[in-house]
Enzyme design. Structure first.
Site, PDB file in Angstrom:
ATOM      1  N   GLY A  16       0.778  -1.298   0.148  1.00  0.00           N
ATOM      2  CA  GLY A  16      -0.103  -0.015   0.048  1.00  0.00           C
ATOM      3  C   GLY A  16       0.847   1.133  -0.164  1.00  0.00           C
ATOM      4  O   GLY A  16       0.360   2.337  -0.837  1.00  0.00           O
ATOM      5  N   ASP A  17       2.125   1.224   0.816  1.00  0.00           N
ATOM      6  CA  ASP A  17       2.785   2.349   0.762  1.00  0.00           C
ATOM      7  C   ASP A  17       3.377   2.634  -0.842  1.00  0.00           C
ATOM      8  O   ASP A  17       3.591   3.777  -0.987  1.00  0.00           O
ATOM      9  CB  ASP A  17       3.902   2.046   1.758  1.00  0.00           C
ATOM     10  CG  ASP A  17       3.599   2.464   2.914  1.00  0.00           C
ATOM     11  OD1 ASP A  17       2.546   3.198   3.298  1.00  0.00           O
ATOM     12  OD2 ASP A  17       4.319   1.965   3.929  1.00  0.00           O
ATOM     13  N   ALA A  18       3.893   1.539  -1.450  1.00  0.00           N
ATOM     14  CA  ALA A  18       4.477   1.590  -2.565  1.00  0.00           C
ATOM     15  C   ALA A  18       3.500   2.201  -3.625  1.00  0.00           C
ATOM     16  O   ALA A  18       3.896   2.976  -4.481  1.00  0.00           O
ATOM     17  CB  ALA A  18       5.026   0.069  -3.133  1.00  0.00           C
TER      18      ALA A  18
END
Length: 403
Positions: free
Chosen positions: A173-175
């Site tokens: 999700g961060d990426a």
């Protein structure tokens, strides 16, 4: 068209102040740095960014931090203090983009609301990357990758049928949010560069929405067919065959034979050409309907043969497949090696550190490899000196905990 031979990236001349923490928003700024943007990383003076403590850490050196913040200069500044806020606002006219990821309303409480930021620099693009956005009932909730992976519907697609949803052992999700952050910056820079009179904007980027944006078909699938997509293990519920299989010698590999042409070649590769015309398997909808029977037949054949035989047959037939790579496989694969997929970033502590290459590649443009991320306040003298803050004042600010 003749490719450019210039080493300057497409974002050369773009100046970004990255005051975000951990991974998603900083990754967006890092991707821009890969393509030529001048990125200054702003941290609190105590260097308390959580990414400095996430594994891998070796001998106290934050390796993830170093590769995730590559290509940036680093400064420290406590904008919560009056003098820190004053310095911060005085620097903004020299930047095109501000990247932040504090909970909605945090900068407002520090006296750095959007009106104040744009008063300091009317053309400033402020990218605010949070878990849930600047509006709505969840706007003040803390955002972590696994939370918005789960809430977006992304995690619910992963796991064994009938079992619990599964997270990846990486903050996907961060990426994804970082990619949208970089896209936001690049898009706004196109707008500003094309119009000298254009004004800055506030970009409200919610990580949950970034992940949900990838799942194009879920809403229409639910409305049109009344279906709620669930975990199916390694199978795909929308095409077949598409699964993870295991060879006799224990090698796991993934295979996709969605089109009728590829499925025909797969049937020939395993010595069962009649399967391609079987009414249960001769179209993709039919194969999905009879997925269990199809997978049982394929799985049984693969289980009777070593991976060397399987891979040779599939390669000759032109069937898309791959074993499930580890990082060791990536390091040893001739294609990754030929492409230079892993590069070595210059590092003042270790000489160099391995990291993924710059993506995408532009033909004829050889970008200089960025160095690893900065140590806490490494470029204070350089950056603040350019703003007229000399050594003596910098020392006073350091003693006061401002930098």
């Amino acid at each position: 068209m003749n490719p450019t031979s210039s080493p300057a990236g497409a974002l050369a001349g773009v100046r970004i102040l990255d005051m975000a923490t951990v991974l998603a928003a900083p990754m967006g700024a890092t991707l821009c740095a890969d393509h030529g943007a001048d990125v200054v990383k702003l941290e609190l003076p105590d260097g308390s960014d959580a990414l400095r403590g996430l594994q891998p850490v070796k001998d106290g050196v934050p390796l993830w931090w170093k590769v995730a913040n590559r290509g940036k200069r680093g400064i420290t500044l406590d904008v919560r203090q009056a003098r820190g806020r004053e310095i911060f606002l005085s620097m903004l006219p020299q930047f095109d983009v501000l990247v932040e990821n504090f909970r909605s309303g945090t900068l407002d409480r520090w006296g750095l609301d959007i009106a104040t930021l744009h008063q300091a620099n009317p053309r400033l693009v402020v990218v605010r990357l949070t878990g849930f956005g600047q509006t709505g009932p969840y706007k003040s909730r803390p955002g972590y990758a696994r939370i918005f992976e789960a809430m977006s519907g992304f995690t619910n697609l992963t796991g064994e049928a009938g079992g619990p949803p599964l997270h990846s052992n990486f903050p996907v999700g961060d990426a994804v949010a970082g990619l949208f952050c970089a896209f936001s910056i690049a898009s706004e820079m196109v707008r500003l560069r094309s119009d000298p009179q254009a004004m800055g904007v506030e970009v409200d980027l919610a990580a949950t929405e970034a992940l949900f944006r990838l799942l194009d078909c879920l809403p229409v699938e639910h409305e049109a067919l009344g279906q709620v997509r669930r975990p199916e293990g390694n199978r795909a519920s929308y095409t077949a065959p598409s699964n993870m299989y295991r060879s006799r010698d224990g090698q796991f590999f993934t295979l996709v034979a969605s089109s009728n042409a590829i499925f025909t070649r797969l049937c020939e590769a395993i010595g069962e050409p009649a399967m391609a015309s079987d009414p249960r398997f001769n179209t993709n909808p039919a194969r999905v309907k009879h997925l269990q029977v199809l997978d049982d037949l394929l799985g049984a054949w693969f289980a009777r043969h070593d991976y060397s035989v399987v891979s040779e047959r599939l390669e000759q037939a032109g069937v898309p497949f791959s074993k499930a790579y580890t990082i060791e496989d990536i390091e040893q694969d001739p294609h990754f090696i030929a492409r230079g997929a892993i590069v070595r970033l210059p590092d003042p502590d270790g000489g160099s550190l391995p990291a993924p290459c710059i993506v995408p590649r532009v033909v004829g443009r050889e970008m200089k490899l960025p160095r690893t991320g900065p140590s806490v306040g490494e470029h204070n003298a350089e950056v603040y000196g350019a703003f007229g803050i000399g050594g003596e004042e910098l020392e006073r600010l350091r003693a006061q905990g401002v930098v």
